[in-house]
Design an enzyme around this catalytic site. Structure first.
Site, mmCIF file in Angstrom:
data_model
loop_
_atom_site.group_PDB
_atom_site.id
_atom_site.type_symbol
_atom_site.label_atom_id
_atom_site.label_comp_id
_atom_site.label_asym_id
_atom_site.label_seq_id
_atom_site.Cartn_x
_atom_site.Cartn_y
_atom_site.Cartn_z
ATOM 1 N N LYS A 35 0.817 -1.219 0.000
ATOM 2 C CA LYS A 35 0.000 0.000 0.000
ATOM 3 C C LYS A 35 0.854 1.275 0.000
ATOM 4 O O LYS A 35 0.508 2.243 -0.669
ATOM 5 C CB LYS A 35 -0.970 0.007 1.186
ATOM 6 C CG LYS A 35 -0.316 0.183 2.537
ATOM 7 C CD LYS A 35 -1.327 0.266 3.650
ATOM 8 C CE LYS A 35 -0.657 0.393 4.995
ATOM 9 N NZ LYS A 35 0.126 1.621 5.178
ATOM 10 N N THR A 36 1.972 1.266 0.743
ATOM 11 C CA THR A 36 2.819 2.472 0.782
ATOM 12 C C THR A 36 3.369 2.760 -0.612
ATOM 13 O O THR A 36 3.448 3.911 -1.038
ATOM 14 C CB THR A 36 3.971 2.300 1.792
ATOM 15 O OG1 THR A 36 3.418 1.936 3.059
ATOM 16 C CG2 THR A 36 4.768 3.582 1.948
ATOM 17 N N GLU A 219 -3.917 4.312 6.154
ATOM 18 C CA GLU A 219 -4.458 3.662 7.367
ATOM 19 C C GLU A 219 -5.860 4.205 7.690
ATOM 20 O O GLU A 219 -6.168 4.538 8.835
ATOM 21 C CB GLU A 219 -3.517 3.890 8.568
ATOM 22 C CG GLU A 219 -2.102 3.385 8.356
ATOM 23 C CD GLU A 219 -1.971 1.870 8.405
ATOM 24 O OE1 GLU A 219 -3.015 1.178 8.439
ATOM 25 O OE2 GLU A 219 -0.829 1.381 8.392
ATOM 26 N N GLN A 249 -7.413 -4.903 9.776
ATOM 27 C CA GLN A 249 -6.319 -4.418 10.632
ATOM 28 C C GLN A 249 -6.759 -3.236 11.498
ATOM 29 O O GLN A 249 -5.929 -2.461 11.965
ATOM 30 C CB GLN A 249 -5.110 -4.030 9.780
ATOM 31 C CG GLN A 249 -4.482 -5.220 9.068
ATOM 32 C CD GLN A 249 -3.181 -4.852 8.384
ATOM 33 O OE1 GLN A 249 -2.154 -4.633 9.026
ATOM 34 N NE2 GLN A 249 -3.214 -4.777 7.068
#
Length: 668
Positions: A35-36, A219, A249
């Site tokens: 994702k980053t 996030e 998460q």
């Protein structure tokens, strides 16, 4: 419409997430799915291909570490001149930036102070008129929850159903008045006040919306109500945003995080597009199949299944132990064997549900001379000497900072007692001025005798002198000069058990001064901005320790989120530990299951889980049951260690320990 470019190494779903700008986008990114990389590639793509200037792009995340990493990665993808003006910040840094620029509209004077938990808890104690730290912390936590839910004191008071909630709500109202009187904000205000400001003042909202042409949020599952409202407000009618998150998460409900914000997006933005990232680049298949099987027991808004092309991998070892000491011995013996076989200690993490579990592992690692890093140790800013220096610094930057005044008025001892301070506070409240300003008022002579009044006035004049120095010269130099004038090293000697301890504490002061000097060298910064920078660093980085040396990492499952290790020991896999007893009682098993899922997906190559037959609790032995989560993982992925294997491992560990001792003797 910008053309498609082949971002080397991106899979089709990642490519779609990078290039889609036709409306609001949710990227549902499973653990280890890159994702980053998607966020940083998208920022570069927006600048290069979509032609959006870097200054009009805002990327928001939750920690300083994540923000630094994101900015660094973007810097590797595009030239400096193209990335100039790009804003990558935490939610709270964004809020602080809005408040700094719009302080007057928010009812604040320039140079307002940011208070942390250690400042606000004593303030709440004072308002409660009780020296009860536990009650004060509980009330502070309630107030924080109300602010995150965007509830005003009046709203809370109107629906308070019991005596304790009514008391906390009354304190909330008094607390807010005190903050405004001190020209201060707390950590929660950094979101709550900007949201109120943007909702109530259309001109300010329009100004900030016009600055932000595209917004990215990392996030996203960790956002609370107020943070979600901030995102919705800033994205405006343009709805030009990408949020990246994973409902599996979401492990921060206790601090207000709301995974339902993922569902709410679809309701608030009917044009929302969802892209799923399901290929995991971190873990072998056995670990992922186990994680998938476990999390399938939770209800899902979006169904996804992680997969990996990294091979099957070993089965997950389940180590059964007699008690917690035996568990620590088994785990540390295994680590010793791994070291003997050539694995770097930095590859290894021991993860647990609660901090109290760390003690026995620390002790056992020390006994075997294995270096370790304990995440979440004492914060630099929590040390008494640093708090003293910061309080002097805060008072130089903001003479209205009553909290800082009260901390250092008797450091060193100035014989200004509690009765004098109570009279001073009552006078200051009547006059609606700060404690330091009240020291110089003529009317104070009517309530405080001349001897004590002279001491207060001397302190007032002395502080103003150093404040002028801070503004006219360098803040760092003014602070060091002030501490030398009061012979602060002698104060440390009085407080410390030895000269060495006093010297170590003085070194912490010098480190703070050097930090200020570095900040001043970067840019000419006013004292109040330096203070706010340091206060925000303290709050955001208490758990944000970086570990680059070769040592075993010990941390809670919450602290491990976002990290990965080749070998993970997930310890304490028992009912009432994981899942935690409180969660069982409150029937909140889903969040505990997500926590176990996070723990499992930290492992890249190998995962070992351990459990004990009994543990000490409050001095008594309690017999433990295996965690229900173990039964939710198919047997084909688990290897339960039998007695014969244990004997073989004991022999191998003995040989490894002997080799370790020989190596130590050779090196000594």
């Amino acid at each position: 419409m910008p053309h498609s470019v082949n971002n080397s190494g991106l899979n089709p779903q990642q490519q779609e997430a990078v290039e889609y700008i036709g409306g609001p986008l949710l990227v549902l990114a499973g653990a280890g799915s890159g994702k980053t990389r998607v966020i940083t590639q998208k920022i570069a793509w927006l600048i290069r291909e979509a032609g959006i200037p870097a200054r009009n792009i805002l990327a928001v995340t939750f920690t300083n570490k994540a923000a630094r990493e994101m900015k660094s990665r973007v810097g590797e993808l595009i030239e400096n001149d193209l990335s100039r003006g790009l804003k990558v910040s935490t939610f709270h840094q964004l809020g602080l930036s809005i408040l700094r620029q719009e302080h007057a509209a928010a009812g604040l004077k320039s140079g307002f102070t940011l208070l942390d938990e250690q400042d606000t808890t004593p303030l709440i104690k004072e308002l409660l008129k009780q020296n009860d730290s536990e009650l004060a912390a509980q009330v502070r936590w309630q107030i924080s929850g109300w602010k995150n839910a965007m509830l005003t004191p009046d709203q809370v008071l109107a629906c308070a159903e019991d005596k304790s909630t009514h008391q906390a709500a009354s304190i909330y109202a008094d607390y807010e008045r005190s903050l405004r009187a001190y020209n201060a904000v707390d950590f929660d205000d950094l979101i709550w006040l900007p949201v109120k400001l943007l909702e109530e003042q259309p001109a300010i909202l329009e100004k900030w919306q016009s600055r932000i042409r595209y917004m990215l949020v990392d996030e996203y599952q960790d956002t609370d109500i107020s943070q979600y409202r901030l995102v919705r407000l800033l994205s405006g009618v343009r709805q030009a945003f990408t949020v990246v998150g994973d409902d599996d998460q979401s492990i921060y409900a206790w601090r207000g995080a709301n995974p339902k914000n993922l569902l709410q997006l679809g309701k608030d933005f009917p044009r929302l597009r969802v892209v799923m990232l399901e290929q995991n680049y971190r873990s072998v298949s056995t670990i992922l199949h186990s994680a998938n099987a476990l999390i399938a027991n939770n209800p899902h808004v979006f169904e996804k299944k992680l997969w990996s092309a990294l091979g099957e991998g070993e089965r997950i070892r389940i180590v059964q132990c007699k008690d917690e000491e035996h568990e620590a011995e088994r785990v540390v013996s295994d680590i010793l064997m791994q070291k003997f076989q050539g694995r770097p200690l930095g590859d290894i993490a021991i993860l647990y549900r609660g901090n109290h579990q760390a003690r026995v592992f620390e002790k056992t690692l020390r006994q075997h001379d294995l270096p370790y890093f304990l995440s979440g140790g004492i914060s630099f800013f929590s040390r008494a000497e640093v708090k003293d220096a910061m309080s002097y610094l805060r008072l130089m930057a903001n003479p209205d900072d009553n909290s800082a005044f009260l901390r250092i008025i008797n450091v060193p001892r100035r014989e200004i007692g509690s009765t004098t301070l109570e009279k001073l506070a009552a006078y200051a409240n009547r006059r609606d001025i700060s404690l330091l300003a009240a020291c110089d008022e003529l009317g104070l002579a009517e309530v405080i005798d001349s001897r004590r009044l002279n001491r207060l006035r001397e302190f007032h004049d002395w502080m103003l002198h150093h404040q002028r120095q801070a503004f006219e010269e360098r803040t760092s130099g003014a602070l060091l000069k002030l501490l030398q004038e009061i012979d602060y090293m002698d104060i440390l000697r009085e407080r410390s058990s030895s000269e060495q301890v006093a010297e170590r504490r003085w070194e912490n002061i010098l480190e703070l001064v050097e930090w200020l000097q570095r900040l001043e060298q970067k840019e000419k910064t006013a004292p109040d901005e330096l203070v706010n920078h340091l206060m925000l660093q303290d709050i955001l980085e208490r758990q944000d320790e970086e570990n680059s040396s070769d040592r075993v990492s010990l941390m809670t499952l919450h602290a491990a989120k976002g990290l990965e290790f080749p070998l993970v020991y997930l310890v304490g896999m028992e009912e009432e530990l994981l899942p935690h007893r409180t969660s069982i009682e409150e029937e909140n098993i889903e969040e505990e299951r997500r926590l176990a899922y996070v723990g499992i997906t930290r492992a890249r190559q190998q995962l070992v889980m351990s459990l004990a037959e009994k543990r000490r609790r409050y001095g008594e032995w309690i017999f433990c049951e295996p965690s229900r989560f173990l039964s939710e993982i198919p047997d084909e992925y688990l290897l339960w260690e039998g007695e014969q294997q244990q004997k073989q491992q004991t022999r191998e560990t003995g040989m490894a320990h002997l080799a370790n001792l020989r190596q130590m003797l050779t090196n000594s």
